[in-house]
Design a protein around this motif. Sequence first.
Motif: not given
Length: 179
Positions: A64-65, A68-70, A72-74, A76-77
Motif C-alpha cells: 500500500v503506497d 496514496e493510502i486511503t 479503500e486501498n488498505l 483492499s490490501a
Amino acid sequence: MIKPWLSQNDILAHKNVKAFISHSGMLSTLESTWHGIPIIGIPLYADQIRNLKKSMNAGAAVKVDFHEITTENLKSALLEILENPKYKTNMEMRSKLFRDQPEKPLDRAIWWCEYVTRNPKATHMKAAEFNLGLFGSQFWDMQVIFIVLISLFVCIIKKILKNVFMKSSKKIDKSKKNN
C-alpha cells in the motif's frame, strides 16, 4: 487494548493473527516471516522498500503506497491477504525455509558473544574499512573527485551561458544602432 508497549514478536506468534500491517523494516519482516504471517507493507524509505519487494516477489505480501493510502486501498490490501490463500501458503513456505537452521538464532547469538569474549583481539573479524585510515574509510578521495567534476561542470555551463548572453546583447546593440 491500549498499552505503552507490546511485544510485536509475541503478537505475531498469536494463533489468531492473519495479517501484519507493517512498514516492512528488517526486524518486522524477519519476525513476520518467522511466524508465517503475510505482510501488508507500507514502506517509507531505505531497506523497507527492498524488504517489501522481496516479500512481494515471494508472494507473501502486498503493498500500500504511503502517499496514496486511503481506507479503500488498505481495505483492499487486507481483503487480498485474507481471502487469497496463496499469501499464507507462500509465507508459511518462507517461514519453513527461514527456520531450517543448524541451531536456534539465540544459541548462535550467544555463541558469537562468547567467541568475542574468548578472542578479544580477533582482528580477522574487523571490517576492511578499519585498515583504510580516515581518508580512505570516509571516501574523501571520491568526494574530492566528485566536487572537482561538479565545479568543472558549473564553470563550463557558466562560460556557455556567458557567451550566449554576450552574443545576444551584441545583436541587441547592433539592432539599436541600425535603428
